[in-house]
Design a protein around this motif. Structure first.
Motif, PDB file in Angstrom:
ATOM      1  N   VAL A 103     -19.399 -16.643   5.058  1.00 28.81           N
ATOM      2  CA  VAL A 103     -18.945 -15.657   4.080  1.00 28.81           C
ATOM      3  C   VAL A 103     -17.951 -14.695   4.727  1.00 28.81           C
ATOM      4  N   CYS A 104     -18.220 -14.319   5.985  1.00 22.71           N
ATOM      5  CA  CYS A 104     -17.383 -13.328   6.659  1.00 22.71           C
ATOM      6  C   CYS A 104     -16.189 -13.996   7.327  1.00 22.71           C
ATOM      7  N   PRO A 105     -14.972 -13.494   7.090  1.00 22.21           N
ATOM      8  CA  PRO A 105     -13.795 -14.079   7.731  1.00 22.21           C
ATOM      9  C   PRO A 105     -13.753 -13.846   9.242  1.00 22.21           C
ATOM     10  N   GLN A 162     -24.890 -14.826  14.047  1.00 23.89           N
ATOM     11  CA  GLN A 162     -24.975 -16.134  14.676  1.00 23.89           C
ATOM     12  C   GLN A 162     -25.123 -17.297  13.695  1.00 23.89           C
ATOM     13  N   TYR A 163     -25.583 -17.062  12.485  1.00 21.22           N
ATOM     14  CA  TYR A 163     -26.029 -18.180  11.654  1.00 21.22           C
ATOM     15  C   TYR A 163     -25.236 -18.390  10.360  1.00 21.22           C
ATOM     16  N   GLN A 164     -24.138 -17.687  10.154  1.00 21.45           N
ATOM     17  CA  GLN A 164     -23.461 -17.792   8.861  1.00 21.45           C
ATOM     18  C   GLN A 164     -22.897 -19.177   8.577  1.00 21.45           C
ATOM     19  N   ASN A 165     -22.758 -20.010   9.599  1.00 24.79           N
ATOM     20  CA  ASN A 165     -22.264 -21.375   9.382  1.00 24.79           C
ATOM     21  C   ASN A 165     -23.382 -22.364   9.094  1.00 24.79           C
ATOM     22  N   CYS A 212     -18.390  -5.275   6.282  1.00 22.39           N
ATOM     23  CA  CYS A 212     -19.389  -6.177   6.859  1.00 22.39           C
ATOM     24  C   CYS A 212     -20.262  -6.737   5.743  1.00 22.39           C
ATOM     25  N   PRO A 213     -20.270  -8.047   5.513  1.00 20.31           N
ATOM     26  CA  PRO A 213     -21.005  -8.612   4.388  1.00 20.31           C
ATOM     27  C   PRO A 213     -22.519  -8.614   4.549  1.00 20.31           C
TER      28      PRO A 213
END
Length: 306
Positions: free
Chosen positions: A82-84, A93-96, A172-173
């Motif tokens: 979500v965050c660019p 660490q886990y947004q992917n 910051c999302p």
């Protein structure tokens, strides 16, 4: 070829050597773990099952660290962050990784830590998901350095894998919406102050029931299970308010199930668990190293008639 740092340990890989790896698992810090001829290599922002190309930048006595160059075969659990800034900012660490897969891996990591660190074999329950995977965090602390040559540099967090370099974070999302609304004004004020005193600083933005607080010594308020908690904005308080009703209810139920009438909250802070559990016990004692938090805990007990 890039020149290795003076303290670079040359084996088993040369500096910036590129290797193709299969990621086996995740560390408890969210780094991908690969093994090559029995040697462990940590690669951030990779996922289990992926085939990746990585560039080694540091060798230790028993493992190496590498940067991700390319994902050759992605995991089916890989998602678009979500965050660019993900992958550059060191805050997440886990947004992917898909949220269900995150929960499954965290459950596994707790079991592995119990096994490796304590020699305990015990079935770990599934992780209870947060009602909000994003915009849940009630506190952030961006940093900035002092003004140089009439300019203030980035205002944000450390870059991934760096100890000193900051990356600019305008929003910051994972922070609550109110924090992101207040962040531009806080950044402008921080720049003006840095220009005046030429020193770096750490900002505070704490979302509470009565708005966003930026003074660490100012009171902030949170309401949990009908109880009103006042605490200093700079002191510790659980940073995901959306999980607190279920979190405190679970702790209370587990403690009460012992049949004991006296509860000790050994890290009581401003009284969150002690006071939400008080009705289930004859007496509760809270212990805390922070004097200001103890004062707030006593005040919260009195304010809530406990």
């Amino acid at each position: 070829m890039a020149r290795p740092p003076a303290k670079f340990q040359p084996g088993p890989f040369t500096y910036h050597q590129e290797v193709d790896l299969t990621i086996d698992s995740l560390s408890n810090l969210g780094q991908g773990v690969a093994r090559m001829d029995g040697w462990v290599v940590f690669v951030p922002f990779t996922l289990p099952g992926e085939r990746v190309r990585a560039r080694v930048f540091r060798n230790h006595k028993s493992y190496s660290e590498a940067d991700l160059v390319e994902v050759i075969e992605p995991s089916p659990d890989r998602v678009d962050p979500v965050c660019p800034l993900f992958g550059v900012c060191g805050g997440c660490q886990y947004q992917n990784l898909s949220y269900p897969a995150q929960l499954a891996w965290k459950q596994r990591q707790v079991a592995e830590l119990l096994h490796h660190m304590a020699g305990v074999e015990f079935p770990v329950d599934p992780v209870v998901p947060s009602p909000r995977p994003y915009h849940y965090r009630s506190k952030i602390t961006p940093h900035l350095q002092g003004a140089r040559n009439g300019e203030v540099g980035p205002i944000g967090f450390l870059k991934s894998g760096r100890r000193f370099d900051l990356i600019d974070v305008p929003s910051c999302p994972i922070a609550m919406e109110g924090i992101n609304e207040a962040l531009p004004g806080a950044r402008e004020a921080a720049v003006a102050a840095a220009m005046a005193r030429k020193k770096g600083a750490t900002l505070l933005l704490r979302a509470a029931a009565d708005g966003v607080v930026t003074d660490p010594r100012a009171p902030a308020v949170e309401v949990v299970d009908g109880l009103r908690f006042t605490f200093l904005a700079g002191d510790f308080f659980q940073n995901n308010p959306y999980i607190l009703p279920a979190f405190t209810a679970h702790a209370r139920a587990e403690a009460a199930a012992t049949g004991n009438s006296h509860l000790v909250d050994a890290y009581c802070g401003s009284g969150l668990f002690a006071l939400t559990a008080a009705a289930s016990f004859g007496s509760v004692a809270g212990i805390e190293i922070s004097e200001s938090a103890v004062r707030q805990a006593n005040a919260n007990a009195a304010a809530n008639g406990i």
